[in-house]
Structures are given as structure tokens and as C-alpha cells.
Write an enzyme that holds these catalytic residues in place. Structure first.
Site, mmCIF file in Angstrom:
data_model
loop_
_atom_site.group_PDB
_atom_site.id
_atom_site.type_symbol
_atom_site.label_atom_id
_atom_site.label_comp_id
_atom_site.label_asym_id
_atom_site.label_seq_id
_atom_site.Cartn_x
_atom_site.Cartn_y
_atom_site.Cartn_z
ATOM 1 N N GLN A 13 0.823 -1.213 0.000
ATOM 2 C CA GLN A 13 0.000 0.000 0.000
ATOM 3 C C GLN A 13 0.857 1.263 0.000
ATOM 4 O OE1 GLN A 13 -3.568 1.266 2.809
ATOM 5 N NE2 GLN A 13 -1.654 1.643 3.870
ATOM 6 N N SER A 83 2.791 -7.423 5.897
ATOM 7 C CA SER A 83 1.707 -6.454 5.795
ATOM 8 C C SER A 83 0.703 -6.559 6.937
ATOM 9 C CB SER A 83 0.971 -6.632 4.460
ATOM 10 O OG SER A 83 0.395 -7.920 4.384
ATOM 11 N N TYR A 176 1.227 5.762 12.551
ATOM 12 C CA TYR A 176 0.020 5.135 13.105
ATOM 13 C C TYR A 176 -0.785 4.524 11.949
ATOM 14 C CZ TYR A 176 1.033 6.843 17.740
ATOM 15 O OH TYR A 176 1.628 7.026 18.968
ATOM 16 N N ARG A 183 -5.823 -1.259 0.892
ATOM 17 C CA ARG A 183 -5.630 -2.132 2.045
ATOM 18 C C ARG A 183 -6.163 -3.527 1.723
ATOM 19 N NH1 ARG A 183 -2.003 -1.696 6.088
ATOM 20 N NH2 ARG A 183 -2.657 -0.368 7.821
ATOM 21 N N ARG A 190 -10.771 -2.095 5.752
ATOM 22 C CA ARG A 190 -11.160 -2.596 4.431
ATOM 23 C C ARG A 190 -12.245 -3.660 4.561
ATOM 24 N NH1 ARG A 190 -9.006 -4.261 -0.537
ATOM 25 N NH2 ARG A 190 -10.848 -4.395 -1.878
ATOM 26 N N ARG A 216 -8.802 3.416 17.354
ATOM 27 C CA ARG A 216 -7.568 3.552 16.601
ATOM 28 C C ARG A 216 -7.410 4.992 16.096
ATOM 29 N NH1 ARG A 216 -6.908 -0.649 18.603
ATOM 30 N NH2 ARG A 216 -6.343 -2.667 17.696
#
Length: 330
Positions: A13, A83, A176, A183, A190, A216
Site C-alpha cells: 500500500q 503487511s 500510526y 488495504r 477494508r 484507533r
């Protein structure tokens, strides 16, 4: 003079968005890619014809030294890493070698070639781990809680040591969570956006979720690669925390995604305790003040705009038959 930038992890990504940004800035972009992973170039879409690929084994010190000496890059962006963080538990040694080994070998290659190459190391907020304070900044202690985070921290300090001991221009971005339509589906953002699009089109009827109260700091990958580039344009190499400084819950994520397609999420979401993660008690949220002050950087795409961008892209993909809805709820 056209600058040359080397990128590891170019088919990921961040590699995509960084390549696109650097090409727009007039760079020659070269991706270092394992020979057996040439098929991954398809992930770059139309960019695949605009970047150069140098086939090399990232575990081969001599080959990396040859690559750096031959290409003589002005900038290196080391993005190579697994990933998906949870996967690091299945192969902690492989994770360590990919993350820390690649950083160490690249830094050594720059030093051996005697170049003034500027080096960016992709660090991660996962390094902060079990934090006892929020938000986090560059002075927050590191307390990693998984093999991925530990490997990232090792690579981070390796980069610092090369800067201090050898005088290399080496820095890192402690990034972050940053998302985009690129994604993979195993990431919660996603997964949710894909499910909302599929349910809207009648291709699915439910989505299983874990802890909706988990929070998050989510930003847009396209914004964050700009911060990477800016770190290599200043006079002094330093570490920078890169994030939005805002916390959003998974519940907000779900509500926003389903609102984009005009649906009430409560009718389609099934909470499954088996999907709860053990490390949800800590809250990672950035204090990006240093980046704002020194780099004049701040995120441009809001949380809501990011989720809408992802949902609309998945609607388009599903309508065009480019992806299958078979595993959305898993």
C-alpha cells in the site's frame, strides 16, 4: 538533476502511494523486489510501467551492496515488512530478518558505497505497545507487544545507531494506522468498507465483528507518504510521530461505512467474542506536533472522507466484477 529513489516494499500500500507521489515530483523510482515476487507488480496498476524494478534478494548483503553502488540513489525508503501484524506470531524469526535484516543490510550498503544517500526507515506505532500515557510523541517509551513491533523497534534503533556512529542521514517515521482502498481485506477498515458495499449490492447480508469499542488513530496512506518524503528534505535527520491525533472506535468505523451506502449498520453486524483481540486495552493515538512544526505536515483527508473513499472504491470494484464477495463476513 533527476533524483533516484529506491523503495523496498514497493508493491505494498505505502509503496504504491509513495511511488505515485515521487513520480509526480519528477523522481526516478526504482523498486527492489525479490525475483520470485515479480508477479506482485500487478498491484501497482498503471504505475508498473513508470517505475523501474531491480530484482534482488533482500537477504543477500553482496547483492544489495551492488544495487546501491550501481543505482546510487539520493534517497532510500525502506518499507519492507509483513503487511499484517498478527502474522508475525507465525514466523517471528522471518519477521525479524525481513524488517531488521533488510534495514541493516541497506544501511551497510550505503556506508560501504560512500554515498550521501538519505535513508528513511518505516517505523510503527506498534513499537509503543502497552502504553501508559496518551497521546504518544517521540519521547514516549517503547514497550512492544508482538514480534512485528519488536522487529520494527530493532530496525529503528539500528537506524539510529548508524546515524550516530557513522554520520549517515537516517531517520524514521513512527506511523500510526494508515488506510486506503488498497488495504488488503484482512484489515478491519477494508473488511468493513468491503462488507458495506457488498451488502448494499445484495451480495452479502452480514458481517462478523470483534470489539466495537476498540479505538484507533486512522489516517490516509496518501497523506502519510508525503510525511516520509518531507523527512528526507530537511537539514537534520530525526524521528517523527505521524498520525491524526484523533481516536475513532470500530463502532464509528462501521457506522460511517454503512452510512455511505444509506444503511443502518445495526441490522447487519454480528459481534463475535472470538474475534476480540487481547491487546485492545491500550490506546495508541499520535501527538504529531513535531511533524507539524518541523515538516509543516498535517493530514488532509478526514476520517469520514477516508472511509467514504474506501467504500466507493469497493462499490466500483464489485459492480465491475473485479473482486468476489465470497469471504467478506469471515
Amino acid at each position: 538533476m533527476t533524483k533516484t529513489a529506491l523503495i523496498t516494499g514497493i508493491t505494498g500500500q505505502d509503496g504504491y502511494y509513495l511511488s505515485r507521489s515521487l513520480l509526480e515530483k519528477g523522481y526516478r523510482v526504482v523498486g527492489l523486489l525479490l525475483p520470485q515476487r515479480q508477479t506482485n507488480l500487478a498491484k501497482l496498476g498503471s504505475l508498473a510501467d513508470r517505475v523501474e524494478i531491480y530484482a534482488v534478494d533482500l537477504t543477500d548483503c553482496g547483492a544489495l551492496e551492488d544495487a546501491v553502488a550501481q543505482l546510487q540513489p539520493q534517497e532510500i525508503y525502506n518499507l519492507a515488512a509483513p503487511s499484517f501484524v498478527p502474522d508475525s506470531w507465525n514466523d517471528p524469526l522471518g519477521t525479524l530478518d525481513l524488517v531488521t535484516g533488510t534495514a541493516t543490510r541497506l544501511l551497510a550498503a550505503v556506508r560501504k558505497a560512500g554515498l550521501a544517500t538519505r535513508f528513511y526507515q518505516a517505523s510503527s506505532s506498534e513499537m509503543f505497545g502497552d502504553v501508559d500515557r496518551s497521546p504518544q510523541d517521540e519521547q514516549t517509551p517503547f514497550r512492544p507487544m508482538n514480534p512485528y513491533a519488536a522487529a520494527k523497534l530493532h530496525a529503528h534503533w539500528t537506524m539510529v545507531h548508524h546515524r550516530q556512529h557513522y554520520g549517515l542521514f537516517a531517520c524514521s517515521g513512527i506511523l500510526y494506522n494508515h488506510e486506503s482502498p488498497r488495504r488488503p481485506p484482512q484489515f478491519v477498515t477494508r473488511k468493513v468498507c468491503l462488507a458495506a458495499a457488498a451488502i448494499k449490492l445484495g451480495l452479502s447480508d452480514t458481517i462478523e465483528m470483534g470489539n466495537l469499542d476498540a479505538k484507533r488513530d486512522w489516517g490516509y496512506a496518501g497523506d502519510y507518504v508525503e510525511a516520509m518524503w518531507r523527512m528526507l528534505q530537511v537539514d537534520v535527520p530525526e524521528e517523527y510521530v505521524i498520525g491524526t491525533g484523533e481516536l475513532h472506535s470500530v463502532r464509528e468505523l462501521v457506522a460511517t461505512a454503512f452510512e455511505c451506502v444509506g444503511l443502518d449498520w445495526n441490522r447487519y453486524v454480528a459481534v463475535q467474542p472470538k474475534l476480540f483481540r487481547q491487546d485492545e486495552h491500550f490506546q495508541l493515538v499520535a501527538n504529531p506536533a513535531k511533524a507539524k512544526n518541523n515538516l509543516k505536515w498535517e493530514p488532509e483527508v478526514s476520517f469520514e472522507a477516508l472511509i467514504e473513499k474506501m467504500v466507493l472504491k469497493d462499490l466500483e470494484r464489485l459492480k465491475n466484477g473485479k473482486i468476489s464477495p465470497a469471504t467478506f463476513s469471515k
